[in-house]
Scaffold this active site. Sequence first.
Site, PDB file in Angstrom:
ATOM      1  N   HIS A   1      -7.098  -5.592  -1.560  1.00 55.26           N
ATOM      2  CA  HIS A   1      -5.945  -4.729  -1.314  1.00 55.26           C
ATOM      3  C   HIS A   1      -4.935  -5.352  -0.353  1.00 55.26           C
ATOM      4  O   HIS A   1      -3.727  -5.247  -0.545  1.00 55.26           O
ATOM      5  CB  HIS A   1      -6.454  -3.393  -0.757  1.00 55.26           C
ATOM      6  CG  HIS A   1      -5.396  -2.352  -0.586  1.00 55.26           C
ATOM      7  ND1 HIS A   1      -4.829  -1.675  -1.646  1.00 55.26           N
ATOM      8  CD2 HIS A   1      -4.801  -1.858   0.526  1.00 55.26           C
ATOM      9  CE1 HIS A   1      -3.939  -0.812  -1.198  1.00 55.26           C
ATOM     10  NE2 HIS A   1      -3.892  -0.894   0.116  1.00 55.26           N
TER      11      HIS A   1
ATOM     12  N   ASP B   1      -9.238  -4.789  -5.909  1.00 55.22           N
ATOM     13  CA  ASP B   1      -8.790  -3.813  -4.908  1.00 55.22           C
ATOM     14  C   ASP B   1      -9.735  -2.617  -4.922  1.00 55.22           C
ATOM     15  O   ASP B   1      -9.867  -1.923  -5.923  1.00 55.22           O
ATOM     16  CB  ASP B   1      -7.352  -3.381  -5.256  1.00 55.22           C
ATOM     17  CG  ASP B   1      -6.694  -2.599  -4.133  1.00 55.22           C
ATOM     18  OD1 ASP B   1      -7.398  -1.876  -3.381  1.00 55.22           O
ATOM     19  OD2 ASP B   1      -5.463  -2.695  -3.997  1.00 55.22           O
TER      20      ASP B   1
ATOM     21  N   SER C   1       0.842  -1.200   0.000  1.00 58.23           N
ATOM     22  CA  SER C   1       0.000   0.000   0.000  1.00 58.23           C
ATOM     23  C   SER C   1       0.882   1.257   0.000  1.00 58.23           C
ATOM     24  O   SER C   1       1.726   1.398  -0.887  1.00 58.23           O
ATOM     25  CB  SER C   1      -0.952  -0.070   1.194  1.00 58.23           C
ATOM     26  OG  SER C   1      -1.993   0.842   1.065  1.00 58.23           O
TER      27      SER C   1
END
Lengths: 421, 438
Positions: free
Chosen positions: A359, A324, A239
């Site tokens: 994600h 995601d 991330s």
Amino acid sequence: MHRAVPPVISVTPSRALVDETFRVAVQNLPPGSPVTLHSLHRSEDEDLWEAFGHYVSDSRGTVSVADDFSFGGTYTGKEAMGLLWSMSPVPGSREGLRLRKKNVCIPQLVNISVYGGHVEEGFGERLPLASTLTERWHLGPGVRRIEISERGVRGTLFIPPGPGPFPGMLDMWGGGGGLLEYRSALLASHGYASLALEYFTAGELKSADKEFSYFETAFNIVREHPQVIPDRVGLFGLSLGSLMASYLAAESSVIEPRCCVCVSGGHLYPRGVFCYFCRHKLRVDEHNREIWRSINLPIPEDLSQKLDVGKINCPMLLVNGIDDQNWPTVECAEDMAHMMRAAGKEHLLTRIEYPDAGHLIEPPYSPHSRATKFIKDGVTVILLWGGQTKPHADAQEDSWRNILAFLQKHLYCTQNPKAKM
Amino acid sequence: MDRKRCCVKLSVHPSRGLMDEKFTVLVQNVLPGFQLTVYAFYKCEGGYSWEAFAHYTASATGAVNVSEDPSRGGTYSGVEPMGLMWSLRPVPGSKSGLRMRKMNVQTPMEVTISVYQGHLTEGFVDQVPLAAVVVERWYMAPGVRRIPITEGGLTATLFLPSGPGPFPGLLDLWGGGGKLVEYRAALLASHGIAAMALDYLTPQITKETGKMVDYEYFEAAYRVLEQHPQILGSRIAMLGLSFGTSVTLRMAVYSQVIKLRCAVCISGSHVQPIDGSVAQIMTSFNDNADKTRFNEEQHVIWRDLLMPIPTDASLKVDVGRLRCPLLLVVGEDDQNWPSYESAMDMKEMMQRAGNEHLLTVLSYPNAGHLIEPPFTPSARASAFKTISNTPQTVMVLWGGEPVAHSVAQEDSWRKTLVFLRVNLYGGSQPGAAASSHL
């Protein structure tokens, strides 16, 4: 009183690293009997997580999770590790939970039990026929844990056992901040001296220059360690950490990562500040969970809004989930490939994308959370990460294998790239 | 040191295992044909250092797999997946007569496995290995509960498997050295059997009264198991090694209280004066002390004390009266007890009595007396402290050739677990389980 002999349940190995598989088997059942295999874990936050599968014993009275079909439960089909990756908080739990290990020096304890019949709920009120305990470790034996607080950098360094020297890693998580050691502990258990970096939350980062030098210093702390091979230090990010990894690889004149692993990341940052809130584009779903993926879509043409990934000179592995909901990682990966191609650097890039994965692509067998709590500007919201449980679990397992092979290839010089792991 | 050289990868899987589980040692990323030494190091609870090592040559893919590749020399040779464990020996210069026994079963044995360049035979401490890992070996599986037992004047430890139960039970007896030795019982509990390690030669009560225990002590231990809410009272076994066999056979045949589902007797004999107390069994051995022999190294050989096997029925347990399955495990090179000859005599007695179908004999050529759970080193001779009013330490010859003895340990343990599983978990009637499973 003549009591029945209970079945025997076994988990092999009973103690393992979290990324290792196990075999769960039950013996001594009556033949052809319906049973439920159940897993239970009490997290460090005192929440209960569970998973279960419905089986029928064979003619010898055995059930083997690795070989037999689950006919129902939190997973179905032939799934050796289903009792772990399909775990979710028990009914009545708090909302938006995410399972993350804080103290890596002790294992995750998981109870594996077998119940008579095909049970769907109320496991806590029943007595199992048999149960056993298994330990899941992030830390391998002999791995050393060293708290780092020097030159303004805070984190924890994990060094593999042995004389070394070892390839190194700077390990960066996402915008949630804090210090999470578990992935670095696991990487060290695979032979990499890995620094889990204490991360500020996005709002805390005031200026690009300060952010940059903090990470460069952290990288150098790893590189300069006497047990680290200085020209074999890589970057690992998820991330926001992924964005940092790409940024360092592209822009730093001070450090030279040997390779980068970028999970669920991107290359977008408006005007040099790591702030990604354009509130008018913020969406929520029917459960009021925030979806951030479209905030930065479409991918801007303006080069000042994104990293110049054409300047990257090291191998990059991009791992993304196509579902995601937090970041447009696949669109970013597409654009990054385009930019690197234009700069003649495409040969450095490897992209892996997983349908229906979200994600939070973590080390394998950890439960999938489609949405969890997140603290944004001091307020707790629920973020939608995306992903469906089974494909997400497959993505975690497959990507980890690819990540370890990628690191092995670039950080440990291997004679035969196809050597067994 | 060349920091740019290719990094050798060493891995052991599983890195945390039970003592009776095998592991795989893999060396990767070396050049094909590379000569290396795989080395194991362990510092035992007594503070002594133990080592094992083997010489390998890397394959065409630059790897060595200890489970599949032959060792060309070292403390073991040939293909030996667990050679690094069972061939451990005290490092040069150590005290003589050492025997490796883990007394604290709540912590693992930590073994360092390393790889060195070249074929080394000594001086490991002075060299830097190419790589090293740590392996944990456990006697207790996760969830096994350790419960000290002092009720009824007992000195014992009960190990309960994880889970609600109820579990079959087992009384675990060691031999003439005494003490409360827990590791085998801990391992049995890790396999689903509620096992009680019983100190019957040096228990608290003997230390206080000076008197050796008798039937009542073993019956009290049996009752603790039988009455335990998590133990199946009708499925209790007894396992004895050496002098523990003498007790097990006596209780199995003559106790009015102890009703065994099955029995395992390792390296022992049925020869004993059957009238009288358990203490008198000990004294009867001492009466034959003049039959003690010594080898060239002056190690004590006690096997002749019970030889020849008597024909007089009052001098041996009447195994013809056994009503439960019996597994005998004997080493044919046992220099401490005439266990093989005893097993043959027991077989003959049971044939004449018509209960031979209950008997299984596992007899191992070139194995010695101390047939223990696998993958720890065996000692051909070691220092033994006698239990008596004037204890003395002597070097006792146990017998056994290392490779054959380790094979005996691995094979007999596996078969013992099968025997116990079949008899304690299976069948509705004791004795119904066929020994052909073995």
